[in-house]
Write an enzyme that holds these catalytic residues in place. Structure first.
Site, PDB file in Angstrom:
ATOM      1  N   ASP A 241       0.661  -1.136  -0.240  1.00 43.27           N
ATOM      2  CA  ASP A 241       0.238  -0.109  -0.030  1.00 43.27           C
ATOM      3  C   ASP A 241       0.994   1.052  -0.337  1.00 43.27           C
ATOM      4  O   ASP A 241       1.870   1.050   0.972  1.00 43.27           O
ATOM      5  CB  ASP A 241      -0.957  -0.228   1.651  1.00 43.27           C
ATOM      6  CG  ASP A 241      -2.165   1.070   1.219  1.00 43.27           C
ATOM      7  OD1 ASP A 241      -1.570   1.936   0.048  1.00 43.27           O
ATOM      8  OD2 ASP A 241      -2.937   0.577   1.488  1.00 43.27           O
ATOM      9  N   GLU A 282      -2.330   1.590  -4.702  1.00 41.25           N
ATOM     10  CA  GLU A 282      -1.673   2.836  -5.293  1.00 41.25           C
ATOM     11  C   GLU A 282      -3.093   3.960  -5.562  1.00 41.25           C
ATOM     12  O   GLU A 282      -2.900   4.166  -5.968  1.00 41.25           O
ATOM     13  CB  GLU A 282      -0.235   2.544  -5.611  1.00 41.25           C
ATOM     14  CG  GLU A 282      -0.188   2.200  -7.282  1.00 41.25           C
ATOM     15  CD  GLU A 282      -1.069   3.027  -8.132  1.00 41.25           C
ATOM     16  OE1 GLU A 282      -2.245   2.623  -7.964  1.00 41.25           O
ATOM     17  OE2 GLU A 282       0.271   3.637  -8.749  1.00 41.25           O
ATOM     18  N   GLY A 284      -5.147   3.501  -8.271  1.00 45.35           N
ATOM     19  CA  GLY A 284      -5.375   4.012  -9.080  1.00 45.35           C
ATOM     20  C   GLY A 284      -4.500   5.097 -10.166  1.00 45.35           C
ATOM     21  O   GLY A 284      -4.519   5.653 -11.098  1.00 45.35           O
ATOM     22  N   ASP A 305     -10.735   4.096  -1.925  1.00 41.25           N
ATOM     23  CA  ASP A 305     -11.488   3.347  -0.600  1.00 41.25           C
ATOM     24  C   ASP A 305     -12.758   3.682  -0.920  1.00 41.25           C
ATOM     25  O   ASP A 305     -13.652   4.021  -0.676  1.00 41.25           O
ATOM     26  CB  ASP A 305     -11.575   2.763   0.798  1.00 41.25           C
ATOM     27  CG  ASP A 305      -9.634   2.790   1.065  1.00 41.25           C
ATOM     28  OD1 ASP A 305      -8.729   2.799  -0.370  1.00 41.25           O
ATOM     29  OD2 ASP A 305      -9.323   3.662   2.192  1.00 41.25           O
TER      30      ASP A 305
HETATM   31  C1  GLA Z   1      -5.813   2.655   2.191  1.00 40.93           C
HETATM   32  C2  GLA Z   1      -6.581   1.360   1.160  1.00 40.93           C
HETATM   33  C3  GLA Z   1      -6.979  -0.106   2.459  1.00 40.93           C
HETATM   34  C4  GLA Z   1      -6.317  -0.053   3.486  1.00 40.93           C
HETATM   35  C5  GLA Z   1      -5.897   1.224   4.342  1.00 40.93           C
HETATM   36  C6  GLA Z   1      -5.160   0.241   5.810  1.00 40.93           C
HETATM   37  O1  GLA Z   1      -6.922   2.921   2.668  1.00 40.93           O
HETATM   38  O2  GLA Z   1      -6.193   1.806   0.061  1.00 40.93           O
HETATM   39  O3  GLA Z   1      -7.586  -0.502   1.159  1.00 40.93           O
HETATM   40  O4  GLA Z   1      -5.756  -0.864   3.477  1.00 40.93           O
HETATM   41  O5  GLA Z   1      -5.218   1.576   3.864  1.00 40.93           O
HETATM   42  O6  GLA Z   1      -5.215   1.698   6.278  1.00 40.93           O
END
Ligand code: GLA
Length: 495
Positions: A241, A282, A284, A305
């Site tokens: 991530d 990341e 997109g 998200d």
């Molecule tokens: C980001 C990711 C999520 C999750 C959170 C965890 O927001 O996009 O899918 O993994 O971090 O902190």
């Protein structure tokens, strides 16, 4: 000839459509399974039917062994090549057989990964005990019998530098720089052993920056050491991530800059002695779909998200991200998939509380129908220990899952769009077409699927996949009435 099917009565929610699994044994899940030669092999044959079921397999390559009572195949992956296996299952009600091809080579995730993640049911409030309970529930709820296999630990399992929470704080690494788990995860190896003992796969999470999104320790400048640690611990999956790595970048959307940390981790994972499914996260940026596969990614988030955003509306997010995949289809296929994020149905963490998803039945049908057509990884985001019958029926419809797991791996495309009404279609390996009808509007609508849009001719047998039943024969077009935010999924086979 014209056929009209009514999917739900006006103003009513469709309720459960998936028929219960019959007592006879049925084998489900992927038909093609990619592994790397010489690495540990683990596969639990997904099967429904009255237990006990006795499993057997014909043509299993040397080095693999099937436990006939659990249906778990273990051992060491064979030398490079394609192995055509016949999986068999029998019980007191009957017997069945299914072709299963093991492809030992470079590619993993020949079909979209299926599993579960901690993130949307608990955020960072996670522990060894919680993950074990969920893994156990993946089996007892029968999700595993339909192909769900990955138990993914998201953010929150390791040390949070500077935290005054006694369970999370402390030194993030030992004297040699090895990554440490926090006190809620006393023994990572014991945890993956437990997950593997159920025939399931274990996933872990970290990022390329100094910190993860929730400010736990990241892998920056420890990439190889951390990846080796994950392999020693026995993990099978890594979600990587971006988050704080962004601070090290000059331009947040520059593809070359974004690609660099993923390229690095991808090449490290490729050298390890275990198979790691590599999940790029990341959001997109930098058109990740164009380079995700080249850096070793097996799926890449194409979006933000789906359950995120202050005052977010879940339907709006899901709709934007799911239907927004139009145009990305050419980048998806065996080994690499577009990922519009997890499936948020059942009991999820919503506005800080574990509650039933705020979506209507129709909206939930739209979600699972769309994700199946999109060949999106089916990663369930809810609590597996609290699955109600409706949620389970959405997650375990084998004919719907088959659309998602079709070996051709052809992501659906929109073939018709008018206002809030859309028709999406996907070519299947057997020459049939999976066709999704969607009503994104606020009122009930009739949606028409025309042969001219679908690129087919002649009479077709129309099968309603949610109901798992042939509903008639049609030529030229067929229609379905859909409620507000509703969807239907059909499969057309030439007569
Ligand atoms: C980001 C990711 C999520 C999750 C959170 C965890 O927001 O996009 O899918 O993994 O971090 O902190």
């Amino acid at each position: 000839m014209l056929a009209v099917f009514t999917f739900a009565m006006a103003g009513q929610e469709p309720g459960i459509l998936t028929p219960p699994a019959p007592p006879q044994p049925r084998i489900h899940g992927a038909r093609m399974y990619g592994v790397r030669p010489g690495h540990p092999f683990l596969y639990r044959i997904p099967a429904t039917g009255t237990r006990p079921i006795t499993f057997s397999a014909k043509g299993l390559p040397k080095g693999l062994k099937l436990d006939k009572r659990s249906g778990i195949i273990g051992g060491t992956s064979p030398a490079r090549g394609e192995y055509k296996v016949k999986l068999r299952a029998r019980n007191s009600a009957g017997r069945t057989e299914r072709a299963f091809t093991i492809v030992a080579g470079d590619k993993l995730a020949l079909t979209p990964p299926m599993g579960w993640s901690t993130w949307y049911m608990a955020h960072t409030d996670i522990s060894d005990a919680m993950v074990r309970r969920q893994a156990e529930a993946m089996v007892t709820s029968r999700l595993a019998d339909h192909g769900y296999a990955y138990v993914n630990i998201d953010d929150g399992w390791n040390i949070k530098p500077g935290s005054d929470d006694a369970a999370l704080g402390g030194s993030a690494r030992d004297a040699e720089g090895n990554l440490l788990s926090n006190k809620n995860f006393p023994d990572m190896r014991a945890l993956t052993d437990y997950i593997h003992s159920r025939g399931l796969k274990a996933g872990v999470y970290i990022g390329p920056g100094p910190l993860t999104c929730a400010r736990f320790e990241g892998s920056y400048q420890h990439e190889e050491q951390d990846a080796r640690r994950f392999a020693e611990w026995g993990f099978d999956f890594l979600k990587y991530d971006l988050c704080s790595y962004g601070r090290l970048m000059k331009d947040q959307n520059d593809a070359a800059e974004l690609r660099k940390p993923y390229q690095l981790m991808g090449s490290i994972l490729g050298m390890l002695n275990r198979d790691f499914v590599f999940n790029l996260c990341e959001y997109g940026r930098g058109k990740v779909w164009e380079w995700g596969r080249a850096v070793g990614g097996n799926f890449w988030r194409t979006t933000g998200d789906v359950g995120g955003g202050r005052n977010a509306d879940l339907w709006t997010n899901m709709e934007r991200y799911g239907f927004g995949e139009a145009g990305l289809e050419k980048w998806a296929g065996p080994g690499g998939w577009n990922d519009p994020d997890n499936v948020l149905i059942g009991q999820i963490l919503w506005r800080g509380k574990l509650v039933p998803t705020p979506l209507t039945h129709n909206e939930q049908y739209t979600w699972v129908t769309l994700w199946s057509l999109l060949d999106a990884p089916l990663v369930f985001g809810g609590d597996m220990t609290r699955l109600d019958d409706f949620t389970l029926s959405l997650l375990t419809n084998d004919e719907v899952i088959e659309v998602n797991q079709d070996p051709l791996g052809r992501q659906a495309t929109p073939v018709y769009k008018s206002g809030k009404v859309e028709v999406w279609a996907k070519g299947m390996e057997d020459g049939s077409k999976a066709v999704g009808l969607f009503n994104r509007g606020e009122d009930e609508r009739e949606v028409v699927a025309r042969w001219s849009d679908l690129g087919i001719t002649g009479p077709q047998i129309v099968r309603d996949l949610w109901r798992q039943k042939d509903v008639g024969r049609a030529d030229g077009e067929f229609r379905a009435n859909l409620g507000r935010h509703g969807a239907a999924l059909f499969r057309l086979r030439p007569e």
